[in-house]
Design an enzyme around this catalytic site. Sequence first.
Site, mmCIF file in Angstrom:
data_model
loop_
_atom_site.group_PDB
_atom_site.id
_atom_site.type_symbol
_atom_site.label_atom_id
_atom_site.label_comp_id
_atom_site.label_asym_id
_atom_site.label_seq_id
_atom_site.Cartn_x
_atom_site.Cartn_y
_atom_site.Cartn_z
ATOM 1 N N CYS A 173 7.067 7.197 0.197
ATOM 2 C CA CYS A 173 5.959 7.991 -0.357
ATOM 3 C C CYS A 173 5.945 9.404 0.221
ATOM 4 O O CYS A 173 6.109 9.595 1.425
ATOM 5 C CB CYS A 173 4.632 7.306 -0.078
ATOM 6 S SG CYS A 173 4.469 5.689 -0.865
ATOM 7 N N SER A 213 -4.422 2.872 4.082
ATOM 8 C CA SER A 213 -3.145 3.525 3.829
ATOM 9 C C SER A 213 -3.189 4.945 4.350
ATOM 10 O O SER A 213 -4.252 5.578 4.419
ATOM 11 C CB SER A 213 -2.883 3.538 2.319
ATOM 12 O OG SER A 213 -1.879 4.473 1.986
ATOM 13 N N CYS A 245 10.172 2.202 4.563
ATOM 14 C CA CYS A 245 8.761 1.972 4.270
ATOM 15 C C CYS A 245 7.959 1.774 5.551
ATOM 16 O O CYS A 245 8.501 1.471 6.608
ATOM 17 C CB CYS A 245 8.600 0.777 3.331
ATOM 18 S SG CYS A 245 6.941 0.698 2.598
ATOM 19 N N GLU A 299 -4.483 -3.088 4.249
ATOM 20 C CA GLU A 299 -4.867 -1.729 3.868
ATOM 21 C C GLU A 299 -5.757 -1.798 2.634
ATOM 22 O O GLU A 299 -5.692 -2.750 1.854
ATOM 23 C CB GLU A 299 -3.633 -0.875 3.566
ATOM 24 C CG GLU A 299 -2.816 -0.550 4.793
ATOM 25 C CD GLU A 299 -1.641 0.364 4.497
ATOM 26 O OE1 GLU A 299 -1.372 0.635 3.309
ATOM 27 O OE2 GLU A 299 -0.979 0.797 5.452
ATOM 28 N N LYS A 353 5.956 -0.085 7.667
ATOM 29 C CA LYS A 353 6.006 -0.915 8.875
ATOM 30 C C LYS A 353 7.411 -1.013 9.458
ATOM 31 O O LYS A 353 7.573 -1.391 10.617
ATOM 32 C CB LYS A 353 5.476 -2.321 8.587
ATOM 33 C CG LYS A 353 4.104 -2.353 7.974
ATOM 34 C CD LYS A 353 3.100 -1.516 8.736
ATOM 35 C CE LYS A 353 1.814 -1.340 7.980
ATOM 36 N NZ LYS A 353 1.919 -0.594 6.725
ATOM 37 N N CYS A 377 -10.718 8.817 -18.453
ATOM 38 C CA CYS A 377 -9.415 9.141 -19.026
ATOM 39 C C CYS A 377 -8.945 7.960 -19.864
ATOM 40 O O CYS A 377 -9.359 6.814 -19.633
ATOM 41 C CB CYS A 377 -8.391 9.474 -17.944
ATOM 42 S SG CYS A 377 -7.808 8.046 -17.004
ATOM 43 N N CYS A 436 11.604 3.062 -1.444
ATOM 44 C CA CYS A 436 11.591 3.477 -0.035
ATOM 45 C C CYS A 436 12.862 3.065 0.694
ATOM 46 O O CYS A 436 13.261 3.716 1.661
ATOM 47 C CB CYS A 436 10.411 2.836 0.703
ATOM 48 S SG CYS A 436 8.987 2.420 -0.297
ATOM 49 N N ASP A 438 4.312 -1.447 1.065
ATOM 50 C CA ASP A 438 2.866 -1.415 0.892
ATOM 51 C C ASP A 438 2.420 -1.019 -0.513
ATOM 52 O O ASP A 438 1.410 -1.519 -1.011
ATOM 53 C CB ASP A 438 2.250 -0.461 1.913
ATOM 54 C CG ASP A 438 2.332 -1.022 3.326
ATOM 55 O OD1 ASP A 438 2.924 -2.100 3.494
ATOM 56 O OD2 ASP A 438 1.809 -0.390 4.255
#
Length: 573
Positions: free
Chosen positions: A200, A476, A128, A450, A130, A181, A55, A87
């Site tokens: 993200c 999140s 990122c 989160e 915050k 999986c 990020c 995060d």
Amino acid sequence: MTRIFDKSRLPSRHVSVGPERAPHRSYYYAMGIPEEDIARPFVALASAGNNSAPCNTTLDAQADAAQAGVIQGGGMPRRFNTITVTDGIAMGHQGMKASLVSREVIADSVELSVRGHCYDALVGFAGCDKSLPGMMMAMLRLNIPSVFVYGGSILPGRYQERDVTVVDVFEIVGKYAAGACPLSEVHALEKVACPGHGACGGQYTANTMACVAEAIGLSIPNSNMVPAPYTTREQIAVAAGAQVMECLADNIRPRDICTREAFINAARVVAATGGSTNAALHLPAMASEAGIEFDLFDVAEIFKTTPYIADLKPGGKYVAKDMYEAGGVYMLMKTMLSGGFLDGSCMTVTGKTLAENIDQVTWNPDQKVIYDISTPLTPTGGVVGLRGSLAPDGAIVKVAGMHRLQFSGPARVFDCEEDTFAAVEARAINEGEVIVIRYEGPKGGPGMREMLSTTAALYGLGMGESVALITDGRFSGGTRGFCIGHVGPEAADGGPIALVEDGDIIHIDAEAGTIDLDVPEDVMAARRAVWVPRKTDYGSGALWRYAKTVGPAYKGAVTHPGAAAETHVYADI
């Protein structure tokens, strides 16, 4: 043409003008700065760049590129760095307690560096979650001419012929726990989900607040959706450096831009994009820095009347790169303004109004990401505020992409996220239950963690739509499902959530905006009489100090009175 500035009224006069400032100037000569540059305005380039996570890895280079724009505009650039807590790496363990606290540290550190060195203007670079509100909070607190620059989002990964993000990796953890999986699939996905630099990629907290920065007027138009790896990010940085000098020349300050009407615009853009519930925490915190009353309930009322029109992950199909290619935040605002959902008279860092900026944009009817305001995905926003006997001080839920808007069921109570996650991994959660995670609020955590690890694991187990989850912590921007955060008063303050017991029936209605605990008042009174406040494990350090000073979530979980208690503004020293 380079402007000539009179430093006699700028903060930097205190460290650069007059015979008594000779000792101060000697430090600048030591760095090889000539006399003519010391006579220029001093411009802070605050970067949240680091190698902690993708990020933030391009931010320092962008901040360095901005120097050319500042010099071009007649200023002297001074770069410094602040921290971040990322995060995606802090998630799911004790490190997440540091995340929200970092927002205050970022704002404080930028403030202190600017104050200590008497900078005249500020360009802030953040990546990122915050670091975006933290940087903008500092701008509003200092009220010197400022421009905000988002470092850009990551490009989507590709896995099994589809775009993926880090949220897919969190969700496959639950899928693996369910035996659905093999471990080899987890490894294969984790290696391709995040293919390079940037924050993200979905409409999670970073991109939500990047949209806020444009909507509220602190960023250059259509700059923030450009992905981090694109070379045009350097051009944006240079333009930001040049533009802050224009703001300084014209004395356009953040509080001139971020009026109550601008905050309403920002909240509407969050709702229209199905953005992160964290915006309902950060917008009130930013407003506090400007002396504006704007809490969770104000945000919720705005969400209630705003159509959801951007088909973005996690509730929709597309990622930030797709939004950029569709025309960006201003394409979204073009249709919102035409429908009467924005106040176009608000000032922006361009020196023009929002409407004047939007007028430069031509609507693209062929793109697929942003719907016309007259034909929305849903008629009301992607985020909803709740209030009721379980949350007298409010709560919030993201409904973008959800089909079920009502839920009633028995409570399953946990006093921390770790215990909840262990129960989810052990497949010890039953369909129809309302999972309650408490003592995770701003004070009780401390730090208001989160819960993406837990909510994503539930989705991976295939239970994302068959249980509800409520917490005095938060979620999140990547969370999906019936997940309600910011429940207040928090458990640490003895709110109703502290008194819930296993089996109590909880009713949630995201259409009516209610969240109620079906327990008689006399029973609640008896529970309240024996309730004892809990101590945290943090008896010293930053988390202890945060817990001692932090306010309620519905007011932004801020740690000081904000502009309402000011006796002077830094910009006017």
